[in-house]
Design an enzyme around this catalytic site. Structure first.
Site, PDB file in Angstrom:
ATOM      1  N   HIS A  19       4.059  66.305 108.753  1.00 20.64           N
ATOM      2  CA  HIS A  19       3.502  65.056 109.264  1.00 20.64           C
ATOM      3  C   HIS A  19       4.555  64.077 109.773  1.00 20.64           C
ATOM      4  O   HIS A  19       4.242  63.239 110.618  1.00 20.64           O
ATOM      5  CB  HIS A  19       2.671  64.345 108.179  1.00 20.64           C
ATOM      6  N   ASP A  54      -3.006  74.724 107.304  1.00 23.32           N
ATOM      7  CA  ASP A  54      -3.144  73.669 106.306  1.00 23.32           C
ATOM      8  C   ASP A  54      -4.446  72.916 106.574  1.00 23.32           C
ATOM      9  O   ASP A  54      -4.899  72.844 107.717  1.00 23.32           O
ATOM     10  CB  ASP A  54      -1.952  72.717 106.452  1.00 23.32           C
ATOM     11  N   ASP A 143      -4.208  74.098 100.728  1.00 24.35           N
ATOM     12  CA  ASP A 143      -5.138  73.030 100.377  1.00 24.35           C
ATOM     13  C   ASP A 143      -6.501  73.219 101.045  1.00 24.35           C
ATOM     14  O   ASP A 143      -7.380  72.363 100.961  1.00 24.35           O
ATOM     15  CB  ASP A 143      -4.560  71.652 100.689  1.00 24.35           C
TER      16      ASP A 143
END
Length: 193
Positions: A19, A54, A143
């Site tokens: 990120h 992800d 996740d």
């Protein structure tokens, strides 16, 4: 080692922070090892495809190469209207020379194994075949699992294993990064399958 071809795959379980940007931290990411590694590979003259599975959109990697036709970024992630970082819509396709080299597949909350794998198979292998990268870099966040407390996709470890197996062999060389996963007991189990 991966660059010169003395191995076909390399994995960094501790990596996958995707990120951060060049001047800011974001989303638990102080830096962006995926973007740094890809930039280095591009500087060596290689074409790199980045595939992120992800649950969160890999905004930092997409932004780093949004104007480039040397890097294809593909991200499958939970619908950005429902989850951080709020990016990764289908109309984010790149800019300038990079137009068409950014591909986003936002998935609705509760997407389960079969639906996720169907989307993956319909999009990722054909795009990689057409782009013909020298190396595929992947961000393997787990996740996406139904027990993860910070997101809402519904994959099982069987679905995650199917994704890992599908990614294996999509390129002559594979650079894999770990990534997100916040159900502490699940993360090692997912990557060990």
């Amino acid at each position: 080692v991966l660059l010169v071809g003395s191995c076909q795959s390399a994995l960094n379980f501790g990596g996958g922070v995707h990120h951060a940007g060049p001047y800011w931290a974001s989303g638990f990411c102080v830096f962006n090892d995926c973007a740094v590694a890809i930039q280095w590979l591009v500087a060596q003259g290689l074409r790199v495809a980045y595939v992120a599975i992800d649950v969160h959109h890999g905004d930092g990697v997409q932004n780093a190469f949004y104007d480039s036709d040397r890097v294809l970024t593909i991200s499958l992630h939970q619908d950005p209207r429902t989850l951080f970082p709020g990016t990764g819509f289908v109309d984010e396709i790149g800019r300038g020379a990079g137009t068409g080299f950014s591909v986003n597949v936002p998935l609705p909350p509760l997407t389960f194994d079969e639906a996720y794998l169907r989307a993956f198979e319909a999009i990722v292998p054909p795009l990689l075949q057409r782009f013909s990268p020298d190396i595929v870099a992947t961000q393997l966040g787990v996740d996406t699992h139904y027990t993860d407390p910070l997101a809402n996709l519904a994959l099982t470890t069987h679905g995650q294993l199917a994704l890992f197996q599908a990614l294996d062999g999509l390129s002559p060389r594979w650079l894999a990064f770990g990534g997100g996963g916040y159900a502490v007991d699940l993360v090692p189990r997912s990557w060990a399958v």
